[in-house]
Design an enzyme around this catalytic site. Structure first.
Site, PDB file in Angstrom:
ATOM      1  N   SER A   1     -48.513  -8.717  23.409  1.00  0.00           N
ATOM      2  CA  SER A   1     -48.916  -8.706  24.826  1.00  0.00           C
ATOM      3  C   SER A   1     -47.746  -8.422  25.759  1.00  0.00           C
ATOM      4  CB  SER A   1     -49.608 -10.019  25.162  1.00  0.00           C
ATOM      5  OG  SER A   1     -50.073 -10.006  26.485  1.00  0.00           O
TER       6      SER A   1
ATOM      7  N   ASP B   1     -50.640  -5.406  31.597  1.00  0.00           N
ATOM      8  CA  ASP B   1     -49.621  -5.946  30.691  1.00  0.00           C
ATOM      9  C   ASP B   1     -49.582  -5.066  29.435  1.00  0.00           C
ATOM     10  OD1 ASP B   1     -52.029  -6.839  29.578  1.00  0.00           O
ATOM     11  OD2 ASP B   1     -51.080  -8.591  28.687  1.00  0.00           O
TER      12      ASP B   1
ATOM     13  N   ASP C   1     -50.631  -5.048  26.325  1.00  0.00           N
ATOM     14  CA  ASP C   1     -51.799  -4.711  25.507  1.00  0.00           C
ATOM     15  C   ASP C   1     -53.056  -4.527  26.365  1.00  0.00           C
ATOM     16  OD1 ASP C   1     -51.941  -7.484  26.061  1.00  0.00           O
ATOM     17  OD2 ASP C   1     -53.250  -7.808  24.340  1.00  0.00           O
TER      18      ASP C   1
ATOM     19  N   ASP D   1     -54.949  -6.313  28.425  1.00  0.00           N
ATOM     20  CA  ASP D   1     -56.087  -7.201  28.663  1.00  0.00           C
ATOM     21  C   ASP D   1     -56.006  -7.821  30.057  1.00  0.00           C
ATOM     22  OD1 ASP D   1     -54.000  -8.879  27.996  1.00  0.00           O
ATOM     23  OD2 ASP D   1     -55.061  -9.955  26.406  1.00  0.00           O
TER      24      ASP D   1
HETATM   25 MG    MG Z   1     -52.064  -9.347  27.113  1.00  0.00          MG
END
Ligand code: MG
Length: 452
Positions: A97, A239, A241, A243
């Protein structure tokens, strides 16, 4: 019970220290013994993505399952693939992340596309503890690259928003994907919505050379400048990744996640009252706005899977975290930056400029502090705090939250570090500051007394 590997966001560590090829292979075997048939795998853009991914994939095959490699894509795109393919028994995302580039992680997804239940993670941990050589040679699993998961994800988002309204609004967006997993999906999404996108940090390079991938105000100074100079309708950052999404207004104001949560929660209730789910640490701005729409707020412990599962359980209209991780039940029960961006575009197309909507929100002040507290004193500290004020209205969903007429105080132990966090919030800044100082003193006194 087997030793714990999975934290709140999967297994994370520094590459070739905690997350070695050997570790990833053994965990892949453990995952492959839990899941069955087809297992989807994907990654973000980290330098170590392939090393970790192929080791995990090899382990899954050694346990007899078939690996479907979706390539580089946002975590919610992998989740959407798993959710919408009945013959896929689960998913594995290789990501850390927003952590620094030397980190990587392995995160598992259940067959419905949601972040994996803790009870299932425990079964994988048991498999890991009792390593197995794998299945006989003629039962070894296969590997297949699957294309199109990102495009299906983007098309699904377009179908879940009022695309006609967004297209007609001729919007401009300054887009910063932190050189992360959304480098392809976010520009594609904007193109399909007829939004002019000016991109920043859109090179899929694992070193995150543009800025650290946590979308904080301090990390987004370039985006803030770009949004302002373009007079863009929105600035948006994801961010690593993808999400989570946070926004910047045309005037260059950073919009904290609790404000975008409040705005989109309110928007979700435009068609009628409903329930919004969020952790106890979220600003009261959300509750005030939701109550103004005759809606309800249900508070949970901190952690996006907890929020998502509560939303499923009660049929919530909307939910999310104050860090920009928003959950749209019409799409899927997980944090979804692509959906957040598309919904915010719809919101701006319908309601007008973001800065004007932000100005209408009630203003709350937050104070945050942390104190050192050894793990073995954490429970005692919470009990001592509750005992100090037995008559005070309190919420013990996660830590101790005291509710006052003027605001609230939340005291939460960190799950990973020997520290205790203390937050206060009020419309009265002085109250927030002085209450925070007061509870820091109370907590420190307890730790000092009990450390002797
Ligand atoms: Mg994330």
């Amino acid at each position: 019970m087997a030793p714990r590997l999975f934290g709140t966001n999967g297994v994370r560590g520094i590459v070739n220290e905690g997350i070695t090829a050997e570790f990833a292979l053994r965990l892949g075997k453990a995952i492959g013994r839990f899941m069955s048939g087809n297992v989807a795998i994907g990654s973000d853009t980290r330098t170590s993505a392939d090393m970790v991914k192929y080791a995990v994939a090899s382990g899954i095959m050694a346990s007899g399952q078939r690996v479907l490699d979706l390539g580089v894509l946002p975590t919610p795109a992998l989740q959407y693939f798993v959710k919408t393919h009945n013959r896929v028994s689960g998913g594995v995302m290789i990501t850390a992340s927003h952590n620094p580039p030397e980190f990587n992680g392995i995160k598992c997804v259940d067959s419905d596309g949601t972040e994996m239940h803790r009870s299932n993670e425990e079964r994988i941990e048991e498999n890991f503890a009792e390593d197995s050589p794998g299945v006989p040679w003629d039962a070894v699993g296969s590997y297949e690259k699957v294309s199109g998961a990102s495009e299906s994800y983007v098309n699904a988002i377009v179908s879940k928003v009022d695309a006609a309204k967004i297209r007609a609004a001729n919007l401009t967006v300054a887009l910063d994907v932190a050189n992360g997993a959304a480098y392809k999906t976010a520009p594609l999404l904007l193109k399909k919505l007829n939004v002019r996108a000016v991109t920043l940090n859109a090179n899929p390079q694992g070193e995150f050379p543009g800025h650290p991938s946590e979308p904080t105000e301090g990390n987004l100074s370039d985006l803030i400048r770009l949004t302002k100079s373009l007079k863009a309708d929105l600035g948006v950052a994801h961010d690593g990744d993808a999400d989570r999404a946070v926004f910047v207004t045309r005037k260059g104001e950073y919009v904290s996640g609790d404000k975008s949560l409040a705005l989109l929660a309110s928007y979700a209730l435009d068609d009628g009252p409903g329930t919004v789910v969020t952790p106890v640490s979220t600003s009261s701005v959300v509750e005030e706005v939701v109550r103004g729409k005759d809606g309800d707020v249900v508070y949970t412990a901190v952690g996006s899977p907890i929020v998502a599962r509560k939303m499923m359980e009660i049929g919530a209209a909307f939910g999310g975290e104050e860090n920009g991780g928003l959950i749209f039940p019409e799409m899927q029960y997980c944090r979804d930056a692509g959906m957040t961006l598309a919904k915010m575009l719809e919101f701006v197309a319908v309601k007008g400029p973001l800065h004007a909507q932000i100005e209408k929100l009630p203003v709350y002040y937050v104070e945050k502090a942390k104190i050192d507290c050894p793990d073995h004193l954490k429970d005692g500290l919470m009990e001592a705090m509750l005992a100090l004020e037995p008559d005070r209205e309190s919420d013990t969903t996660d830590g101790v939250k005291f509710i006052f007429k003027e605001g609230w105080v939340l005291m939460r132990p960190s799950g990973t570090e020997p520290i205790f966090r203390i937050y206060t919030e009020s419309k009265d800044k002085e109250w927030a500051v002085s209450k925070c100082a007061e509870y820091v003193e109370k907590a420190k006194a307890f730790v000092t007394q009990n450390s002797l």
